[in-house]
Motif scaffolding. Sequence first.
Motif, PDB file in Angstrom:
ATOM      1  N   ASP A   1      17.945  25.103  58.936  1.00 49.52           N
ATOM      2  CA  ASP A   1      17.557  23.855  59.866  1.00 49.52           C
ATOM      3  C   ASP A   1      17.881  24.446  61.426  1.00 49.52           C
ATOM      4  O   ASP A   1      18.041  25.809  61.344  1.00 49.52           O
TER       5      ASP A   1
ATOM      6  N   THR B   1      19.200  29.966  51.636  1.00 48.83           N
ATOM      7  CA  THR B   1      19.143  28.757  52.712  1.00 48.83           C
ATOM      8  C   THR B   1      20.472  29.144  53.787  1.00 48.83           C
ATOM      9  O   THR B   1      21.166  29.576  53.517  1.00 48.83           O
TER      10      THR B   1
ATOM     11  N   ARG C   1      22.130  26.647  56.812  1.00 47.73           N
ATOM     12  CA  ARG C   1      22.233  25.343  57.184  1.00 47.73           C
ATOM     13  C   ARG C   1      23.576  25.005  58.077  1.00 47.73           C
ATOM     14  O   ARG C   1      24.396  25.824  57.923  1.00 47.73           O
TER      15      ARG C   1
END
Length: 419
Positions: free
Chosen positions: A287, A322, A324
């Motif tokens: 993100d 990932t 984030r």
Amino acid sequence: MNMQKRLWWDAAVAVSVLACAFLVWLDTAFDHAMPKNALGALLALAAFAVAYGVFGRWLIGRPHPVASQVYLGVVVVITAVGCAADPNIAVLQAIAYPLIGCFAPVGFFGMLAWDVLLALGVFVGLAAGPAGATAAAITAVLSFLFAVAIGLWILRITHWGLERARLLSEVQKAQQQAAVSARDAGAARERERLARDMHDTVAQSLTGLVMLAERAQRQASAPTGAGELPDTLATIEDAARETLREIRSLVAETTTPSVDDGLAEAARRVVQRFARETGIAASIEFDAVVPQREHEVVLLRCLQEGLANVRKHARAATAAATLRSVGDTVVLEVVDDGVGVAGVVDDEEGFGLAGMRERVRMFGGTVALRPAPGGGARLTVSVPSGSGAAAVDPSVADIVEHAVDDEASVRTAHEGGAA
């Protein structure tokens, strides 16, 4: 800096002289009970201002002990003469005592000697003028005591400031030494790891190649070995390709990609290269994470180390990373579907977690390696983000940047040896 000091002294001297001149004019205009010499008082004020403008102002910030003592003597004489002409000139003590603090010899007793001389000058001047001996003594003593008290307070603050500066300098030196030690220790550990990996992989493979080459030489020279020679040469080719793959793997593990074009793009390149070289299906999701540059370097290095563990130990078919934001923390996770881990893995050398934990701990972060749900392993790295955490200590940032430089140097030497 000296110019700024002069401006402050200019303002203080100007205010003091103008205040005395106003008081002299006020008494001359409205108080006729006590005889005064207004002209003499104004001349004393003019002499005071000229002496400061021509002589005293130039001495501010300059180490001229003799000239400074001469100037203080002029200040004492002018103040005494002015007090004899008009008692209002005693107000000049408000600037005369600070001038003594500025120009007197270093130390309390040097300043005290000039304070005593000024007090005596004020007393003599007031006693010789219309004020009388009693008023002169009270004025001189009270002014002297107040000046000494203020002087002691200023000296105390000065000594405290010097001591604080000394301690701060020692702390900064200790931090620099700690940074150098940590950088050298990190570089040494990285070299040891590279040496161990090369011994366990490349050196063993090269030893096998040597033995295969010797066997091929014996087969070529033996009348009955010609039929086996093609198989041996094929084996040598396969072993050489495997050795080349191991060298490329080691180089990939020690390379720290550039983050100049952003963390997301650099992380994507790392994952794509990993997938291309290993054949493992790899992906990354992220993100809007915008940490500080030092955080970017650490997170990228952890991503590399996590994928290197997957390459060497996991025997996985897929790997997913990932990146984030969770509150004020940046979280990196690397999950694979390989053989997994038996519980929480501590600082085992084979997994390279010790160096990773040390890097992350510098920024107040944590590293955890646990079994993933459904099989495989999950590596989790948490680092406080730049916006939610305190600014990174420059010495820590320096350790990280130098660690990256040292790793690049080791990599260059490795590539040169491989070539």
